[in-house]
Design a protein around this motif. Structure first.
Motif: not given
Lengths: 501, 1047, 306
Positions: C126-128, C155, C157-163
């Motif tokens: 993405n652009t960021d 900024r 951004v840490t991607p989301v981890k699903m435990p």
């Protein structure tokens, strides 16, 4: 073999002692009798999802989320009819320069619109914009109260949908599918987490609207779809009887109702002894719950109990049906552990043709009707520390076009200004536990027509809401007709990690 | 000593245990001789493993590394690894075994999750060793005749089906329960068969009847009662997703109650189940359909229609068509066919393209989500059904004659058009005028007769304002000419006139063909928005100046829908039929839509006058979508002789809208002819008399007070839509050849000698050898009577659904229903309810409840909560309020106010009935899809927006609030107390017992009597046995007992 | 031919081949020189802007085709050295000049362009992400420049981890207190619950019990105090007498005492709760709360609250 809906309502567990435990109550000693959550949590996990098995006599008993949640409850403020983002949050100076000129061919060629035909003119924003808050967020002058809390909001300007008619678009936002028959967001949340307060419905719906005609899809928006009907939204009203049939008939006192219930209870105990049907045991419990709900629901929704200052803050007037009243009731319900509170305010469909819907008339009224109460609700939640574990979402079912609505070709230069439905880009905002506030996510192009940065599909918003409630959207499912049905549907979704605190 | 003795015994015991263990172990390892007959049963042992662990990535949806377990040939084929997945008889060579036993995480299957258990791996190995025998899932193999199983306690058996239940019980070391007491049995049978409890009188008669067949007599009485049809119709109306409104946002009301009455009547007349379904699927295609057969086809017209402004009618026509496709499979075969819309079925062997071949059966009907269109009535095609049944005959005859005459006119027109050598007439100038259109509207309004003076004045004032505005602002649209064809560009105004001129180079002119072609050939399956030209004017412009107006004597239509619009327009212009409006009936209900009677005609017009008048009001249309070229042939009174250089000036007026948006033609092309036969046709008395007959018959039909019922009607040959495969299920991206209607290969072949249409399809479902139709039908009855089907997941008989609890019984019942009873529904119900299994008492011991909590083995009688409809009907009957009137328009019993106002800007309101309609049976309550009757919803009634195979019962506090506080039940409690006071005779306790008999169909036990007695006293009854307040409290208690809510 | 000639010929041929290959493949040339020690191997340290912001982007979007398994175009982006070495057509990074860096051009091509990277079908940047790479190249494409040195980067951004829930591990985690939890859940139904299916932490919510829940009940819950992460005692009859009980809940993150009879006395004992983040109080003055606020605790409902 995968789990099928029938497992959800499997009769009571083997251990008879839990049954004996129930049998032992006296008339008053019920307390919260539902099966303790420890037992529920030990259910074996299904191959693809979690187990949501519950004791059928307590279908709304609380269950823990999949992983530690950021929020415990949701207040969803749905602005039915689609408020114009170009007159509220999406500042487009270039569009105002080109206002009145014919829109580029690419805006309409091969595209599907509700009313626009041929090549309409562009319509500049009708209200002035200015910057506000510590990050200089652009906002119009239509929502002065909400503006004061701009640093508490997370604006998402890059929402997208693929439905351009009200009923299917609202169904998509509320149930994850544009056709009827699917479970609403509130139903999924109460199915997944149950309700904290057993004496109140877990999923409550409060609707209000501007005086004019309203365009909405009715009860399927808060229906339970393929989930059992106990998880559907319960319609409540901030005026008159809060829940249908809650109050005893005028000629029946609470004491005489208690006598009737004691007689019913005594006879049902006989039936239980004779037939031993677990449904009888469950029904005995439901009648006690109903008796207690009469008290607790009436108290919870009676805004007359709030001090005058609070009523004034919301602009609430007891006895009327209004958005302001509904916002105040929403806070009272949040305090009392209701899991999902869904508010609707219909009448934002500013095409410009009927007088009440023009951007210069109807839209202005809707802003006035909702701005102060929405801000009052947020400030109230914040001051009571409730915003820490409550998620508030505000938004419509799609956006409005940068072009004027030439409403089926009538080029009458009507004095009512209107925009048609726009699926390519619209704006919502969120706030509450786990949400990064004072920021704007996603951008649209100079004309406000297309999303150019960080697009968010409706199913991504759903996945994010479920994540904040402590669920992987893949794991909150229900086996029906051979498919593990999910709120986000069959397509892959994405949690919008950029807006998480 | 003791210790030695003790130690020796310990030694002995240890040895004994050791031997036992060794013996057991050896048995498992060596016990298995590989008998010739395979041990492994594919459906029982292997398919569940594949479904649970492999099908997600290797099934119908995804075929990772092109390995799939849907079809046998795929399993024996090679995946990307190049090695065959399964080699029958040789586990070592099978890639499947290698993958599931591999130690390497990236290779082992199932991928990146816990490996299969040792037991599962052993089963798979043994399956392959035994030759990997594959059998289709049991549900797709037609039922085999089942021998009646031998049982020890044969005395208990009353009906053959009991043997299957008893055999299973004996295998599980269980005993059937004793027969239920007479009171319990009669209450159960009465509610199961008629939806109402038995009255005290009926109980008394049954108790007094000591003959051995006493119960059978009661069953026959209940089967013969008209209440039977009302109860069982509710089951089918859930399947048919019956609703009195169109759904979606506007959700306007729809008069379909004649279909509901047809269903009730069919059950009461015990119509065989195959005839019952065949009429509903294809009744309109019978060689000689009866009026009832046509009403029956409203089954598939119950689909929702979206009248919201700005909707794409084609999108929602397709949504309705797909609903019909999946509802047919769910209702008749319990197959989740809707999965196959986007990809091959994930579990069952049904391919993606087979979905669209089947959908082709439902893609050629005339309905097209039509609403608000001037050209045809709302929800077209509709059947004009008289409110008074006596007039069915007249209405039926009239409508059949009308369509016959219409077909002859259209056929004559099409034949003439086909044989004409058309000469293209290139258009030279083309313009768009809004002013002309508004002037035309203004002229019509001024000329109109007086009907509502102020309404007309307001309309005229609005038109004058619009005219002034139109004169100031020319439209931003134009007609551009491309090789002789005029195409519209820009925003065409809502009211518009196309002005076209072209130079004629033919000496004589007998016919002008005006055509609107589609943009491209794709339109046959992905159409453009439609159009309506409602008036045509033409002039011959002489070279020296001046023009002669052409009067057309015939506007030859290209299709039936165009002729319908022309005739309707002409009749409206001549005030023949009052436009239909919301009639009001005696209870002030605004929903009933009556076709008003027209005024008597001053003097009847001659056929010739009618013909010319129709021609003046005719045009051409494609409503709501433009699928293929539409045309009209304008035929002047007599051939026109043309001088060189003469020009034709044509004006096409378009002031009628298509679904509330512009109805302007996207492009126009002209042709001319000098064929004399057109003039002859224009003067044919046969055409003139046909048109006159059409108007007369329409007039006569409108004279009969009736309601318009949406029904199925097949498109004519020339207008049939094309069906292609939708890429990933989206109607916007269709590709591939035009598919001929056909059924999936998994099922028996369709007969080759019959046309592939809905009627043949309906009969196909019932042909011998069909695996599922009979099983699904008997399972639905079993579920209604026992609370749970033999297959619990009524919605899914496929491999993802539940296996049957008694497979042999299911097959036996299915063949019995199909072959012995010839689909006789009442006979099947009678056989089940008179069986020993059904007659058992529902009471049970804790041990039995422990072993079989959900009563799937049926060692005890069924006990279910009353359905939503039964809860209401029981309260009405027991309180004496029930109005037994059958059939007729839906009613509006008491409901809290502004439940309806919440939704959509629809002017219709719920008006609480005050008269006898307030106490009708629940099946007659108005079903509004976006706001159902609240107390039914709380008791788990179906929401009728899509087919509901079964209802899942819940148990909630809101149900308690309904039966305690809903005005309907409070009113019933008061009426019930009145009966106890007046009809109950003798002391208090006998009157309380009388009340119990009314509600529970039995006397109270002493332990039940005491609390009610105490309640009566507490509620102010005191000592006297005639306190209304006391009995009201007792009445409320009786209606809220668990025993009252259970059958 | 003698063995010596033979070996001589072989060495000449390899050197010749090597030379041509190095000419043709600049990336290969760097690899040879670096392995021969004639050229310094570019290294990046763990805290550099490259390691923290740029390499994760390559890992997410590029290394499936430009990594150890496959080296499409001879380009490896799974290490700083590989990135700087470039591919078969030469360097892909021109330090300081983003427009001349082939890598940057490729990732800014429109998606429809067949030379665009990542190719269609893969998840696009993405652009960021593109901005991060541009800033890094503009700042000299260094492997050691610290994270803070480059301003204006979007900024992280840490991607989301699903435990994933491992039921056996969870049961082991809960074992020590499982018995007491079950017993107390039966005695005080609806008050104690696990905060999720994947952890042993507990949530105490007595707010709905109102006056029915007092100090005595809180004392009952003493055995669980180490595991309680959230306590909602609003509207209950709990008083300052329970202060020691509360202070002993060392893992507490959220404490709600609104509408209770507790006062400053309880607040003063809360200093021991290191993990406390959210505190709702009743009749407690702002003065006593300033210390907690300075520690970053978000406090609500103090008498003269803002």
């Amino acid at each position: 073999m995968r789990k099928t809906p029938s497992d959800l309502f499997e009769q009571l567990h083997r251990e008879q002692q839990t049954r004996r435990q129930f049998v032992g109550w006296g008339a008053g000693g019920l307390g919260a009798f539902f099966m303790n959550t420890a037992m529920a949590a030990q259910q074996p996990t299904t191959s693809t999802g979690l187990s949501f098995k519950r004791d059928p006599s307590a279908p709304l008993s609380a269950l823990p989320p999949q992983f530690p949640a950021k929020v415990k409850r949701v207040i969803y403020l749905h602005m039915g009819g689609a408020p114009s983002q170009l007159e509220l949050f999406d500042h487009k100076p270039t569009l105002s320069r080109f206002g009145g000129q014919l829109c580029p061919e690419s805006f309409v060629k091969g595209k599907r619109f509700a009313f626009i035909r041929g090549v309409p003119k562009l319509l500049g924003p009708q209200f002035p914009f200015h910057q506000t808050g510590r990050n200089g967020t652009w906002i119009s002058d239509r929502m002065p109260h909400t503006e004061k809390l701009i640093d508490d909001l997370c604006l998402i300007k890059s929402m997208k949908t693929d439905q351009f008619n009200h009923a299917p678009a609202q169904l998509l936002v509320q149930t994850g599918d544009a056709r009827t028959g699917h479970a609403s967001l509130g139903s999924w949340v109460t199915y997944g987490l149950g309700s904290e307060n057993q004496n109140l419905p877990g999923f409550i719906v409060l609707a209000s609207s501007g005086p004019g005609p309203t365009a909405n899809a009715g009860k399927p928006l808060w229906g339970s779809g393929f989930l059992p009907s106990v998880y559907q939204g319960v319609e409540c009203r901030s005026a008159g009887e809060p829940i249908l049939y809650l109050n005893n008939p005028h000629d029946v006192s609470r004491a005489s109702r208690r006598q009737v219930l004691d007689a019913v209870d005594a006879i049902n105990q006989q039936t239980r002894k004779e037939f031993g049907n677990p449904e009888t045991v469950a029904r005995i419990a439901q009648y006690e719950l109903a008796f207690r709900m009469q008290m607790e629901a009436s108290e919870a929704m009676d805004i007359r109990r709030e001090p005058g200052a609070v009523l004034a803050r919301y602009g609430a007037e007891p006895g009327k049906t209004s958005y302001a009243n509904n916002c105040l009731v929403a806070r009272r319900l949040a305090e009392r552990g209701v899991r999902f509170i869904q508010l609707y305010h219909w009448g934002w469909d500013s095409h410009g043709s009927p007088t009440d819907e023009g951007i210069n008339i109807g839209f202005v009224k809707r802003c006035k009707e909702t701005d102060q109460p929405t801000a009052a609700l947020l400030r109230d939640l914040k001051e009571r520390g409730l915003l820490e574990d409550t998620l508030v979402v505000w938004g419509g079912e799609f956006g409005r076009t940068p072009m004027e609505d030439n409403h089926g070709g009538s080029t009458e230069a009507s004095k009512y200004v209107g925009r048609d439905h726009h699926t390519a880009a619209f704006t919502i905002w969120m706030t509450g536990g786990g949400v990064r506030t004072g920021m704007v996510h996603g951008e649209t192009d100079d004309m406000g027509y297309d999303v150019v940065k960080d697009p968010v599909e409706v199913r991504d918003l759903h996945a994010t809401i479920l994540y904040l409630l402590g669920f992987d959207y893949q794991k909150l499912n229900f086996a029906y007709q051979g498919l593990d049905q999910k709120l986000t549907g069959v397509k892959p979704a994405r949690v919008v990690s950029q807006i998480l605190a | 000593m003791a210790s030695i003795v003790k130690s020796r015994t310990v030694l002995l015991m240890a040895a004994a245990v050791l031997i036992a263990v060794m013996g057991g172990v050896s048995a498992t390892i060596f016990g298995h001789s590989t008998p010739s007959q395979p041990q492994i049963e594919f459906n029982r042992d292997i398919r569940p493993i594949l479904n649970a662990n492999c099908m997600a990535c290797h099934g119908g949806v995804k075929q990772a590394a092109n390995v799939s377990f849907s079809y046998r040939e795929q399993v024996l084929g090679k995946g990307k690894s190049g090695r065959p997945t399964v080699v029958p008889g040789n586990p070592r060579a099978s890639e499947l075994m290698a993958r599931i036993t591999s130690k390497d995480d990236d290779v082992r299957m199932p991928l990146h999750t816990a490996p299969l258990s040792q037991k599962q791996i052993a089963l798979l190995r043994q399956w392959i060793e035994e030759g990997a025998h594959w059998s289709d899932y049991w549900a797709f193999v037609s039922p085999k005749p089942q021998p009646l199983p031998a049982v020890k306690r044969a005395a208990w058996v009353r009906r053959p089906l009991d043997r299957f239940i008893l055999a299973r019980l004996e295998k599980e070391h269980l005993f059937p329960s004793a027969e239920a007491g007479k009171a319990e049995l009669l209450r159960r049978a009465s509610l199961d068969l008629t939806g109402l409890p038995s009255t005290p009188q009926e109980q008394a008669n049954f108790l007094a009847d000591t003959s051995p067949a006493a119960y059978e007599k009661q069953v026959d009485r209940l089967l013969a009662s008209p209440r039977y049809g009302e109860r069982w119709a509710t089951m089918w109306l859930d399947v048919a997703r019956y609703g009195d409104s169109k759904g979606f946002e506007k959700d306007r009301s729809r008069t379909v109650w004649p279909y509901r009455d047809w269903v009730i009547d069919a059950f009461n007349r015990n119509m065989p189940f195959d005839q019952f379904v065949i009429r509903q699927l294809g009744g309109d295609l019978f060689p000689k359909p009866s009026f009832g057969d046509l009403i029956a086809t409203s089954f598939h017209r119950q689909t929702q229609a979206n009248d919201e402004g700005g909707t794409d009618d084609e999108e929602f026509r397709i949504a309705a068509m797909m609903d019909r496709t999946s509802t047919t499979w769910s209702a008749l075969n319990g197959v989740s066919f809707n999965c196959v819309q986007c990809h091959s079925h994930p579990y069952d062997p049904i391919r993606h393209d087979e979905y669209y071949k089947f959908m082709a059966f439902f893609n050629t009907q005339r309905d097209a989500d039509i609403a608000f269109d001037n050209a045809r009535p709302d929800d077209w095609p509709v059947l004009n059904v008289p409110i008074d049944k006596a007039q069915y005959g007249a209405a039926d005859r009239l409508q059949k004659q009308i369509s016959a005459v219409r077909e002859t006119v259209v056929a004559a027109s099409r034949a003439a058009e086909a044989r004409t050598q058309w000469k293209p007439l290139p258009i030279q100038q083309a313009g768009i005028s809004e002013v002309l259109a508004i002037k035309a509207l203004l002229a019509k309004a001024l000329a109109k007769g007086g009907d509502g003076e102020d309404k007309r004045a307001k309309q005229i004032e609005r038109l004058q304002k619009e005219l002034a505005r139109a004169e100031l602002h020319p439209p931003q649209a134009s007609l551009q000419i491309r090789n002789g064809m005029a195409e519209s560009k820009g925003t065409v105004p809502r009211n518009t006139v196309f002005e076209l001129t072209a130079t004629l180079d033919t000496p004589t002119l007998t016919a002008i063909r005006i055509e609107v072609p589609p943009a491209n050939s794709e339109a046959a399956h992905t159409p453009e928005k439609g159009f309506i030209v409602n008036h045509v004017d033409a002039w011959i412009v002489r070279t020296g100046g001046g023009a002669d107006k052409i009067t057309f004597r015939l506007m030859a239509p290209d299709a039936a829908d165009s002729l319908i619009a022309d005739v309707a327009r002409d009749m409206k212009a001549n005030g023949k039929i009052k436009a239909k409006e919301y009639g009001k009936d005696k209870t002030g209900r605004p929903v009933e839509k009556m076709v008003g009677t027209s005024q008597p005609e001053a003097k009847p017009r001659t056929p010739d006058e009618v013909m010319q008048s129709v021609a003046a009001n005719s045009g051409l249309l494609a409503d709501p979508s433009l699928f293929y070229a539409r045309w009209v042939v304008a035929v002047p009174d007599r051939p026109i002789q043309l001088l060189a250089g003469a020009r034709l000036r044509l004006q096409l007026t378009q002031t009628e809208s298509v679904n509330q948006t512009i109805g302007a033609a996207p492009r126009v092309r002209l042709f001319t002819s000098n064929d004399k036969r057109w003039t002859a046709l224009a003067h044919s008395s046969q055409i003139a008399s046909s048109l006159a007959d059409l108007e007369q018959m329409d007039h006569d039909l409108s004279a009969i007070p009736a309601v318009l019922v949406p029904v199925m009607a097949e498109q004519a040959g020339y207008e049939k839509r094309q069906t292609l495969e939708y890429d990933r299920g989206s109607f916007l991206t269709q590709a591939g050849p035009n598919l001929a209607p056909d059924t999936p290969a998994l099922f028996p072949r369709m007969p080759t000698n019959a046309p592939h249409n809905r009627l043949t399809l309906a009969k196909w479902f019932f042909q011998p050898g069909q695996p599922l139709t009979a099983r699904v039908a008997v399972n639905r009855y079993w579920e209604q009577l026992f609370g749970t089907g033999i297959v619990e997941s009524q919605e899914d008989f496929g491999s993802a659904g539940d296996p049957p609890s008694h497979p042999e019984l299911l097959d036996w019942l299915a063949l019995r229903f199909q072959n012995d009873l010839h689909w006789n529904q009442k006979a099947l119900v009678r056989e089940i309810v008179t069986s020993a299994t059904y007659r058992q008492s529902a009471g049970s011991t804790a041990a039995l409840r422990d072993k079989d909590p959900r009563n799937r083995l049926l060692a005890r009688g069924p006990q279910q909560r009353l359905s939503a409809e039964m809860v209401r009907d029981q309260a009405m009957l027991s309180s004496g309020l029930l109005n037994p009137q059958m059939g007729g328009p839906p009613v509006m019993p008491a409901q809290p106010e502004n439940i309806w106002n919440v939704v959509s800007n629809n002017p219709e309101r719920w008006v609480n009935a005050t008269g006898p309609d307030r106490y009708r049976r629940a099946v007659y309550t108005f079903v509004k899809r976006t706001s159902l009757y609240p107390s039914f919803v709380t008791f788990d009634a179906a929401d009728r927006t899509q087919t509901t195979p079964r209802r899942i019962t819940t148990n909630t506090p809101l149900q308690a609030l309904v039966t305690l506080n809903d005005p309907v039940y409070h009113e019933a409690a008061i009426a019930l107390s009145g009966r106890m006071l007046k009809e109950g005779k003798g002391p208090l306790d006998t009157r309380l017992n009388y009340g119990a008999n009314l509600v529970l169909s039995r006397d109270l036990t002493p332990e039940e009597l005491a609390p009610l007695h105490r309640l009566y006293v507490q509620a102010g009854g005191g000592a006297s046995p005639n306190s209304l307040a006391g009995y009201t409290a007792v009445g409320t208690a009786l209606l809220n007992l668990d025993a009252a809510l259970t059958r | 031919m003698s063995a010596l000639a033979y070996f001589g010929g072989v060495t000449v041929a390899t050197v010749l081949g090597l030379g041509i290959a190095m000419l043709l493949r600049p990336g290969f040339a760097h690899a040879v020189l670096q392995s021969a020690g004639l050229e310094s191997i570019p290294i990046s340290d763990g805290l550099s802007f490259y390691a923290v912001r740029v390499q994760p982007l390559f890992d997410a979007h590029c290394i499936s085709c430009h990594g150890a398994a496959r080296e499409k175009g001879g380009l490896r982006l799974d290490s700083f050295a590989g990135t700087m070495r470039g591919g078969k057509h030469g360097a892909v990074i021109a330090a300081g000049k983003a427009q001349h860096s082939e890598l940057f051009t490729r990732i800014t091509l429109p998606a429809t362009d067949d030379k665009a990277m990542p190719p269609s079908g893969k998840t696009p940047m993405n652009t960021d992400d593109v901005t991060v790479i541009r800033l890094w190249i503009a700042a000299g494409a260094s492997g050691t420049l610290p994270v803070g040195a480059i301003k204006g980067a979007p900024r992280l951004v840490t991607p989301v981890k699903m435990p994933e829930i491992n039921p056996i591990a969870v049961r082991k985690l809960r074992a020590p207190l499982a018995g007491q939890v079950a017993e107390l859940q039966n005695r005080l139904p609806g008050v104690i619950a696990y905060d999720s299916r994947s952890s042993a932490d507990l949530i105490l919510d007595a707010s709905l019990k109102r006056e029915a829940f007092g100090d005595a009940d809180l004392r009952l819950l003493a055995p669980l105090r180490a595991r309680i992460v959230e306590a909602n005692l609003s509207f209950t009859a709990v008083t300052d007498a329970s202060a020691p009980q509360i202070a002993a809940m060392t893992a507490l993150r959220t404490l709600r005492l609104a509408d209770t009879k507790t006062s400053d006395a309880t607040i003063r004992t809360l200093a021991s709760l290191k993990a406390l983040r959210v505190l709702a109080v009743a009749n407690a003055s702002s003065a006593t709360l300033t210390a907690l606020r300075e520690k970053g605790v978000r406090v609500y409902g103090d008498v003269n609250g803002e």
